[in-house]
Design a protein around this motif. Structure first.
Motif, PDB file in Angstrom:
ATOM      1  N   PRO A 222       0.723  -0.750   0.140  1.00 33.08           N
ATOM      2  CA  PRO A 222       0.232  -0.613  -0.396  1.00 33.08           C
ATOM      3  C   PRO A 222       0.692   1.159  -0.089  1.00 33.08           C
ATOM      4  O   PRO A 222       2.117   1.221   0.112  1.00 33.08           O
ATOM      5  N   ALA A 223       0.058   2.649  -0.126  1.00 34.93           N
ATOM      6  CA  ALA A 223       1.098   3.884  -0.318  1.00 34.93           C
ATOM      7  C   ALA A 223       1.564   3.740   1.113  1.00 34.93           C
ATOM      8  O   ALA A 223       0.567   3.476   2.098  1.00 34.93           O
ATOM      9  N   GLY A 224       2.662   4.439   0.971  1.00 31.00           N
ATOM     10  CA  GLY A 224       2.831   4.882   2.466  1.00 31.00           C
ATOM     11  C   GLY A 224       3.698   3.661   3.090  1.00 31.00           C
ATOM     12  O   GLY A 224       4.273   4.061   4.336  1.00 31.00           O
ATOM     13  N   SER A 225       3.513   2.551   2.704  1.00 33.75           N
ATOM     14  CA  SER A 225       4.646   1.479   3.301  1.00 33.75           C
ATOM     15  C   SER A 225       6.114   1.545   2.872  1.00 33.75           C
ATOM     16  O   SER A 225       6.069   1.841   1.591  1.00 33.75           O
ATOM     17  N   PRO A 226       6.903   1.168   3.908  1.00 30.70           N
ATOM     18  CA  PRO A 226       8.504   0.781   3.254  1.00 30.70           C
ATOM     19  C   PRO A 226       9.164  -0.161   2.546  1.00 30.70           C
ATOM     20  O   PRO A 226       9.992  -0.077   2.249  1.00 30.70           O
ATOM     21  N   LEU A 227       7.758  -0.340   2.582  1.00 35.14           N
ATOM     22  CA  LEU A 227       7.801  -2.209   1.173  1.00 35.14           C
ATOM     23  C   LEU A 227       8.995  -1.568   0.140  1.00 35.14           C
ATOM     24  O   LEU A 227       8.701  -2.240  -0.990  1.00 35.14           O
ATOM     25  N   HIS A 228       7.596  -0.478  -0.218  1.00 36.62           N
ATOM     26  CA  HIS A 228       8.293   0.649  -1.687  1.00 36.62           C
ATOM     27  C   HIS A 228      10.144   0.540  -2.062  1.00 36.62           C
ATOM     28  O   HIS A 228      10.573   0.773  -2.995  1.00 36.62           O
ATOM     29  N   VAL A 229      10.716   0.446  -0.410  1.00 42.62           N
ATOM     30  CA  VAL A 229      12.152   0.965  -0.671  1.00 42.62           C
ATOM     31  C   VAL A 229      12.820  -0.600  -1.059  1.00 42.62           C
ATOM     32  O   VAL A 229      13.726  -0.482  -1.369  1.00 42.62           O
ATOM     33  N   LEU A 230      11.759  -2.005  -1.142  1.00 43.99           N
ATOM     34  CA  LEU A 230      13.077  -2.913  -0.950  1.00 43.99           C
ATOM     35  C   LEU A 230      13.293  -3.249  -2.099  1.00 43.99           C
ATOM     36  O   LEU A 230      14.908  -3.660  -2.287  1.00 43.99           O
ATOM     37  N   PRO A 231      12.946  -3.089  -3.262  1.00 42.95           N
ATOM     38  CA  PRO A 231      13.788  -2.584  -4.471  1.00 42.95           C
ATOM     39  C   PRO A 231      15.468  -2.174  -4.761  1.00 42.95           C
ATOM     40  O   PRO A 231      16.533  -2.207  -5.495  1.00 42.95           O
ATOM     41  N   VAL A 232      15.528  -0.613  -3.935  1.00 46.30           N
ATOM     42  CA  VAL A 232      16.675  -0.314  -3.941  1.00 46.30           C
ATOM     43  C   VAL A 232      17.964  -0.959  -2.912  1.00 46.30           C
ATOM     44  O   VAL A 232      18.550  -0.412  -2.943  1.00 46.30           O
ATOM     45  N   ARG A 258      25.881   1.688 -14.715  1.00 42.50           N
ATOM     46  CA  ARG A 258      25.251   1.068 -14.154  1.00 42.50           C
ATOM     47  C   ARG A 258      23.362   1.670 -14.342  1.00 42.50           C
ATOM     48  O   ARG A 258      22.032   0.974 -14.823  1.00 42.50           O
ATOM     49  N   TRP A 259      23.904   1.973 -13.244  1.00 41.18           N
ATOM     50  CA  TRP A 259      22.564   2.097 -11.556  1.00 41.18           C
ATOM     51  C   TRP A 259      22.171   3.203 -12.769  1.00 41.18           C
ATOM     52  O   TRP A 259      20.487   3.315 -13.120  1.00 41.18           O
ATOM     53  N   ARG A 260      22.531   4.490 -13.841  1.00 38.17           N
ATOM     54  CA  ARG A 260      22.335   5.211 -13.796  1.00 38.17           C
ATOM     55  C   ARG A 260      21.797   5.533 -15.695  1.00 38.17           C
ATOM     56  O   ARG A 260      20.531   5.812 -16.028  1.00 38.17           O
ATOM     57  N   GLN A 261      21.982   3.999 -16.102  1.00 36.88           N
ATOM     58  CA  GLN A 261      21.086   3.422 -17.830  1.00 36.88           C
ATOM     59  C   GLN A 261      20.146   2.473 -17.110  1.00 36.88           C
ATOM     60  O   GLN A 261      20.309   2.169 -18.346  1.00 36.88           O
ATOM     61  N   ASP A 262      20.341   2.099 -16.202  1.00 37.42           N
ATOM     62  CA  ASP A 262      18.920   1.065 -16.178  1.00 37.42           C
ATOM     63  C   ASP A 262      16.937   1.307 -15.791  1.00 37.42           C
ATOM     64  O   ASP A 262      17.220   2.153 -14.525  1.00 37.42           O
ATOM     65  N   PRO A 263      17.055   1.604 -16.458  1.00 40.37           N
ATOM     66  CA  PRO A 263      15.800   2.146 -16.834  1.00 40.37           C
ATOM     67  C   PRO A 263      14.429   1.264 -15.441  1.00 40.37           C
ATOM     68  O   PRO A 263      13.577   2.163 -15.063  1.00 40.37           O
ATOM     69  N   ALA A 264      14.648   0.185 -15.342  1.00 35.96           N
ATOM     70  CA  ALA A 264      14.264  -0.449 -14.063  1.00 35.96           C
ATOM     71  C   ALA A 264      14.798  -0.109 -13.018  1.00 35.96           C
ATOM     72  O   ALA A 264      13.601   0.854 -11.664  1.00 35.96           O
ATOM     73  N   MET A 265      15.997   0.091 -12.580  1.00 38.26           N
ATOM     74  CA  MET A 265      15.963   0.964 -10.953  1.00 38.26           C
ATOM     75  C   MET A 265      15.848   2.489 -11.715  1.00 38.26           C
ATOM     76  O   MET A 265      15.952   3.405  -9.747  1.00 38.26           O
ATOM     77  N   ASN A 271       9.553   4.877  -7.857  1.00 35.15           N
ATOM     78  CA  ASN A 271       8.022   4.481  -7.292  1.00 35.15           C
ATOM     79  C   ASN A 271       8.461   4.232  -5.567  1.00 35.15           C
ATOM     80  O   ASN A 271       7.491   4.627  -4.622  1.00 35.15           O
ATOM     81  N   ALA A 272       9.571   4.128  -4.818  1.00 35.46           N
ATOM     82  CA  ALA A 272      10.393   4.620  -3.549  1.00 35.46           C
ATOM     83  C   ALA A 272       9.769   6.064  -2.768  1.00 35.46           C
ATOM     84  O   ALA A 272       9.933   6.332  -2.040  1.00 35.46           O
ATOM     85  N   LEU A 273       9.939   7.501  -3.497  1.00 41.97           N
ATOM     86  CA  LEU A 273       9.984   9.025  -3.511  1.00 41.97           C
ATOM     87  C   LEU A 273       8.913   8.955  -3.394  1.00 41.97           C
ATOM     88  O   LEU A 273       7.947   9.711  -2.540  1.00 41.97           O
ATOM     89  N   SER A 274       8.236   8.999  -4.717  1.00 41.78           N
ATOM     90  CA  SER A 274       6.446   8.573  -4.867  1.00 41.78           C
ATOM     91  C   SER A 274       5.494   8.464  -3.728  1.00 41.78           C
ATOM     92  O   SER A 274       4.532   8.492  -3.458  1.00 41.78           O
ATOM     93  N   HIS A 278       7.086  10.320  -0.226  1.00 40.33           N
ATOM     94  CA  HIS A 278       6.367  12.060  -0.200  1.00 40.33           C
ATOM     95  C   HIS A 278       4.882  11.351   0.077  1.00 40.33           C
ATOM     96  O   HIS A 278       3.780  12.201  -0.169  1.00 40.33           O
ATOM     97  N   GLN A 279       4.829  10.102   0.588  1.00 45.62           N
ATOM     98  CA  GLN A 279       3.736  10.103   1.316  1.00 45.62           C
ATOM     99  C   GLN A 279       3.145  10.803   2.592  1.00 45.62           C
ATOM    100  O   GLN A 279       4.687  10.748   3.638  1.00 45.62           O
ATOM    101  N   PRO A 280       2.577  11.195   2.585  1.00 43.73           N
ATOM    102  CA  PRO A 280       2.411  12.319   3.955  1.00 43.73           C
ATOM    103  C   PRO A 280       1.614  10.927   5.074  1.00 43.73           C
ATOM    104  O   PRO A 280       0.864  11.326   6.604  1.00 43.73           O
ATOM    105  N   ALA A 281       2.728   9.654   5.252  1.00 44.06           N
ATOM    106  CA  ALA A 281       2.037   8.648   6.186  1.00 44.06           C
ATOM    107  C   ALA A 281       2.912   8.503   7.831  1.00 44.06           C
ATOM    108  O   ALA A 281       3.831  10.266   7.608  1.00 44.06           O
TER     109      ALA A 281
END
Length: 346
Positions: A222-232, A258-265, A271-274, A278-281
């Protein structure tokens, strides 16, 4: 001159595991250096039902005091004293208190890893393995007692998952523990971080499994979950493997490129930011740890302007992981250099 530099660093960086939690800091200080465990007892009792904070308190209380009073190593046998530390004494005095058993189990795990050390497995001596396994076996027994005392608490399953990672447990047993943990708390932050660790290449997993797990969890969270940071965090683990194991010639600049050129990264960072930052949780218990992961990912890809508000939110509470993973430089140096670039770009 050296002492002056250290004082300046102390003012700029605070690596205390309790971070800005005054209650937790005081409990750790009293438990490690004094004889008063009452602050720790009260702090843990107040987390019952708050599983996110409870997992953090158990971990920080255990790990920040594992080398404190009573944690002696016998110079003749090389065995660690498992009766004299504050966690040992508290658990012995209150054998039906699940809080005491949980923190003792985690303390035994921390002491085991101190014996083993942080080197790759091939560098660990046989006597270190023997004591490491003895301590983990005892931790498992204590943790099993905590499970029986608090059957609906997911925290013992967090401890168990961590134990299983260190002991190369069969996958079916790990998955059974995972099911029990997520049945009690489907979005448990620390549980998911440990499951990510289990999928890492360094623990006999693979990059594909690790990223697949991280991104599938983030997509469902869900939005606001810290699990959005897992891919980072998965990307940070991958970079460490590249630097330390895959190629001794792989530099920080290579990985950054490589990170800069990787669209998935880049999508993972967006996603982690938005969806999280940036969620008001309300901040979760390990918010500063996840903010450090996100700042690291943004800094390594040169997104300094995006990193600026993340660094501002971190303040002086740097975490050694992942900053110590940056191209074999000191963690505090990597953190401060990245923070300066972000401030200039703001």
């Amino acid at each position: 001159m050296i002492s002056t530099v250290r004082r300046l660093l102390t003012r700029q960086i605070d690596t205390n595991l309790a971070q800005d939690d005054a209650v937790l800091r005081e409990a750790c200080t009293q438990a490690r250096y004094g004889s008063d465990i009452e602050p720790a007892r009260k702090a843990l009792a107040a987390t019952r039902g708050d599983y996110d904070r409870r997992a953090r308190y158990v971990r920080v209380l255990a790990e920040s005091t594992a080398g404190g009073l009573g944690s002696r190593v016998d110079p003749t046998t090389g065995r660690v004293d498992t009766a004299a530390a504050w966690t040992d004494r508290w658990a012995a005095r209150t054998p039906t208190n699940p809080d005491a058993q949980l923190v003792r189990a985690r303390s035994l795990m921390a002491r085991a890893w101190e014996v083993r050390g942080g080197d790759w497995a091939a560098s660990v001596r046989p006597e270190q393995w023997t004591e490491f396994n003895r301590l983990l076996h005892l931790a498992r027994q204590v943790n099993d007692l905590a499970m029986r005392l608090a059957p609906e608490d997911p925290t013992p399953y967090v401890n168990l998952l961590d134990l299983m990672i260190g002991q190369s447990t069969p996958p079916e047993d790990v998955e059974e523990t995972w099911r029990e943990l997520t049945r009690r708390d489907p979005w448990h932050r620390e549980g998911h971080v440990l499951k990510l660790t289990y999928h890492c290449r360094k623990w006999s997993g693979s990059h594909e499994a690790m990223f697949g797990f991280a991104r599938s969890v983030a997509a469902a969270a869900p939005a606001g979950s810290p699990l959005h940071v897992l891919p980072v965090q998965a990307a940070a683990e991958w970079a460490l493997w590249e630097q330390e194991r895959a190629s001794q010639d792989s530099t920080g600049d290579d990985i950054t490129q490589r990170w800069r050129q990787d669209p998935a990264m880049q999508s993972d960072l967006d996603n982690a930011l938005s969806r999280w930052f940036h969620q008001p949780a309300t901040r979760h218990a390990d918010w500063l740890n996840d903010a450090n992961i996100l700042a690291y990912g943004l800094a390594r890809t040169g997104r300094d302007a995006d990193a600026a508000p993340v660094f501002a939110s971190i303040g002086r509470y740097m975490t050694s992981v992942p900053w110590s993973w940056w191209d074999r430089v000191r963690g505090d140096t990597a953190f401060m250099q990245a923070r300066r670039r972000a401030r200039r770009a703001a």
